[in-house]
Write a protein that holds these residues in place. Structure first.
Motif, PDB file in Angstrom:
ATOM      1  N   MET A 245     -19.087 -44.241   9.744  1.00  0.00           N
ATOM      2  CA  MET A 245     -17.744 -44.767   9.459  1.00  0.00           C
ATOM      3  C   MET A 245     -16.664 -44.143  10.342  1.00  0.00           C
ATOM      4  O   MET A 245     -15.552 -44.682  10.455  1.00  0.00           O
ATOM      5  CB  MET A 245     -17.396 -44.532   7.986  1.00  0.00           C
ATOM      6  CG  MET A 245     -17.223 -43.070   7.615  1.00  0.00           C
ATOM      7  SD  MET A 245     -16.849 -42.824   5.874  1.00  0.00           S
ATOM      8  CE  MET A 245     -18.461 -43.159   5.160  1.00  0.00           C
ATOM      9  N   ASP A 246     -16.995 -43.006  11.008  1.00  0.00           N
ATOM     10  CA  ASP A 246     -16.003 -42.307  11.817  1.00  0.00           C
ATOM     11  C   ASP A 246     -16.225 -42.465  13.319  1.00  0.00           C
ATOM     12  O   ASP A 246     -15.573 -41.781  14.121  1.00  0.00           O
ATOM     13  CB  ASP A 246     -16.005 -40.812  11.474  1.00  0.00           C
ATOM     14  CG  ASP A 246     -15.602 -40.548  10.038  1.00  0.00           C
ATOM     15  OD1 ASP A 246     -14.785 -41.318   9.514  1.00  0.00           O
ATOM     16  OD2 ASP A 246     -16.104 -39.570   9.446  1.00  0.00           O
ATOM     17  N   VAL A 247     -17.128 -43.346  13.703  1.00  0.00           N
ATOM     18  CA  VAL A 247     -17.458 -43.503  15.123  1.00  0.00           C
ATOM     19  C   VAL A 247     -16.242 -43.929  15.933  1.00  0.00           C
ATOM     20  O   VAL A 247     -15.969 -43.384  17.023  1.00  0.00           O
ATOM     21  CB  VAL A 247     -18.610 -44.524  15.299  1.00  0.00           C
ATOM     22  CG1 VAL A 247     -18.760 -44.915  16.780  1.00  0.00           C
ATOM     23  CG2 VAL A 247     -19.917 -43.938  14.786  1.00  0.00           C
ATOM     24  N   LYS A 248     -15.464 -44.883  15.445  1.00  0.00           N
ATOM     25  CA  LYS A 248     -14.284 -45.352  16.181  1.00  0.00           C
ATOM     26  C   LYS A 248     -13.252 -44.236  16.339  1.00  0.00           C
ATOM     27  O   LYS A 248     -12.612 -44.108  17.395  1.00  0.00           O
ATOM     28  CB  LYS A 248     -13.669 -46.549  15.465  1.00  0.00           C
ATOM     29  CG  LYS A 248     -14.513 -47.818  15.583  1.00  0.00           C
ATOM     30  CD  LYS A 248     -13.796 -49.014  14.963  1.00  0.00           C
ATOM     31  CE  LYS A 248     -14.635 -50.280  15.118  1.00  0.00           C
ATOM     32  NZ  LYS A 248     -13.965 -51.475  14.533  1.00  0.00           N
ATOM     33  N   GLU A 249     -13.117 -43.437  15.303  1.00  0.00           N
ATOM     34  CA  GLU A 249     -12.182 -42.314  15.383  1.00  0.00           C
ATOM     35  C   GLU A 249     -12.637 -41.314  16.443  1.00  0.00           C
ATOM     36  O   GLU A 249     -11.818 -40.767  17.189  1.00  0.00           O
ATOM     37  CB  GLU A 249     -12.059 -41.623  14.023  1.00  0.00           C
ATOM     38  CG  GLU A 249     -11.022 -40.517  14.003  1.00  0.00           C
ATOM     39  CD  GLU A 249     -10.876 -39.868  12.638  1.00  0.00           C
ATOM     40  OE1 GLU A 249      -9.922 -39.096  12.436  1.00  0.00           O
ATOM     41  OE2 GLU A 249     -11.743 -40.116  11.765  1.00  0.00           O
ATOM     42  N   TRP A 250     -13.947 -41.040  16.492  1.00  0.00           N
ATOM     43  CA  TRP A 250     -14.489 -40.149  17.513  1.00  0.00           C
ATOM     44  C   TRP A 250     -14.183 -40.678  18.911  1.00  0.00           C
ATOM     45  O   TRP A 250     -13.683 -39.960  19.771  1.00  0.00           O
ATOM     46  CB  TRP A 250     -15.993 -39.986  17.333  1.00  0.00           C
ATOM     47  CG  TRP A 250     -16.697 -39.487  18.566  1.00  0.00           C
ATOM     48  CD1 TRP A 250     -17.409 -40.221  19.477  1.00  0.00           C
ATOM     49  CD2 TRP A 250     -16.721 -38.144  19.050  1.00  0.00           C
ATOM     50  NE1 TRP A 250     -17.889 -39.429  20.487  1.00  0.00           N
ATOM     51  CE2 TRP A 250     -17.470 -38.144  20.251  1.00  0.00           C
ATOM     52  CE3 TRP A 250     -16.182 -36.956  18.587  1.00  0.00           C
ATOM     53  CZ2 TRP A 250     -17.696 -36.998  20.991  1.00  0.00           C
ATOM     54  CZ3 TRP A 250     -16.406 -35.795  19.325  1.00  0.00           C
ATOM     55  CH2 TRP A 250     -17.152 -35.817  20.515  1.00  0.00           C
ATOM     56  N   GLU A 251     -14.471 -41.956  19.161  1.00  0.00           N
ATOM     57  CA  GLU A 251     -14.275 -42.543  20.487  1.00  0.00           C
ATOM     58  C   GLU A 251     -12.805 -42.512  20.892  1.00  0.00           C
ATOM     59  O   GLU A 251     -12.475 -42.393  22.081  1.00  0.00           O
ATOM     60  CB  GLU A 251     -14.800 -43.981  20.496  1.00  0.00           C
ATOM     61  CG  GLU A 251     -16.325 -44.045  20.348  1.00  0.00           C
ATOM     62  CD  GLU A 251     -16.835 -45.467  20.210  1.00  0.00           C
ATOM     63  OE1 GLU A 251     -16.017 -46.362  19.852  1.00  0.00           O
ATOM     64  OE2 GLU A 251     -18.035 -45.690  20.434  1.00  0.00           O
TER      65      GLU A 251
END
Length: 372
Positions: free
Chosen positions: A186-192
């Protein structure tokens, strides 16, 4: 009492408890005439006996718990009904007690009681030390194998991911390093969006997907070593988990096989040790109980030692009734004798000398076998 009187007293207790259905069995208990010394020595010995008996019982419980923990089969529920009790010299603890005889070869009755008690304390202290060493050795091997299992079957947060890293993709130099970051799906976009600005000198567009699982993604990223700690702190605040490839201490298949062989050997040795030393510690514990009973009987009723020791096994939920019946039967003993070393009034005020908070007109010592 003399032998005939002791027999009559035992028969009387046996008859009364049987009529009232209070016990599962009554037995004469063998306590020999020990070397008394003087009354000051006996009074000084009482506190030591109480401490020593508690310490020996604690060691006995540890040995019993360790035996059941280690000998339980993997996957087997360790319920009380499934546990196999440890034997004492080829018999159950209860059976051993009913036929107990003082071991004069090991604990010569001609020796002063303080010396016998000190010998038992030293013997059991040595057992305690050996138990700690053997448990630590076994636990260390267990811990290593648990780490191996976790590295093979755990999530990306803990398992070995070295096979997922493609050769040539890891950058390591005097200034640069590659770290691996586990991010919840769920946090992949935030990481990128944020990884390049988490700290200074993160190599732009260096984030690469290493592998994916149902709940986690792992990314590799390149940055300057100087800012690694800052990068880790920022990741932690965003619930990103940083892992280093060189932090994994991977064992070869042969090393894992050798470790499992060590585990099996250590387990067998620990089970064998507990089986042997439980019996020895139990024997020492009961001999201390005998000394306690002998000392308190003299301090309660005076010299010369003149008493009948009995082992009574109360029926379930009948212990209180048994205490009441025996107290009524021996209420005449509550009157202090002239040569007694203590007054009953003091016992009523402070509790029985060795029996804890309870006071009875007879000498009472509990043998609790609930830990076996």
């Amino acid at each position: 009492p003399k032998a005939t009187v002791g027999e009559e007293e035992f028969s009387r207790v046996n008859r009364i408890t049987e009529e009232k259905g209070l016990t599962d069995g009554n037995y004469k208990f063998d306590i020999p005439t020990l070397r008394v010394g003087n009354m000051d020595t006996l009074v000084a010995l009482t506190d030591e006996l109480k401490k020593s008996t508690a310490a020996v019982e604690a060691t006995l419980r540890k040995i019993s718990i360790q035996y059941h923990d280690v000998s339980a089969r993997e996957g087997e529920e360790k319920s009380k009904s499934q546990k196999k009790d440890i034997e004492v010299r080829g018999a159950s603890a209860e059976s051993f007690l009913t036929r107990f005889r003082w071991d004069d070869a090991r604990y010569p009755r001609r020796k002063p009681m303080p010396d016998i008690a000190a010998s038992i304390r030293g013997q059991v202290a040595k057992m305690e030390s050996e138990l700690k060493d053997k448990v630590a050795e076994y636990a260390g091997i267990q811990g290593q194998l648990a780490q191996v299992a976790q590295s093979q079957t755990g999530s990306l947060l803990s398992r070995d991911f070295s096979k997922d890293v493609e050769k040539g993709t890891v950058v390591e130099s005097d200034f640069l390093t590659t770290v691996f970051v586990v991010v919840q799906r769920m946090d992949v976009k935030e990481w990128e969006k944020k990884y390049e600005t988490l700290t200074d000198y993160v190599v732009p567009r260096s984030s690469k997907v290493v592998c994916e699982e149902s709940d986690y993604h792992m990314f590799s990223v390149v940055l300057f070593k100087k800012f690694l700690n800052d990068f880790q702190n920022e990741c932690r605040q965003l619930r990103f988990t940083v892992r280093k490839l060189d932090s994994l201490q991977k064992l070869s298949d042969d090393e894992v096989k050798s470790l499992r062989a060590k585990q099996s050997k250590a387990k067998k040795q620990l089970v064998r040790w507990t089986l042997t030393n439980y019996g020895e510690a139990f024997l020492a514990w009961i001999h201390l109980k005998c000394i306690q009973c002998f000392v308190e009987s003299i301090l309660r009723f005076g010299l010369p030692p003149d008493f009948q020791a009995m082992l009574l096994t109360p029926k379930k939920s009948k212990a209180k009734n048994l205490e009441k019946t025996l107290s009524e039967l021996y209420k005449h003993l509550a009157a202090p004798s002239e040569d007694s070393a203590m007054k009953v009034e003091d016992e009523l005020k402070h509790g029985a000398l060795l029996g804890g908070d309870k006071f009875f007109p007879y000498v009472f010592l509990e043998v609790d076998l609930s830990f076996k």
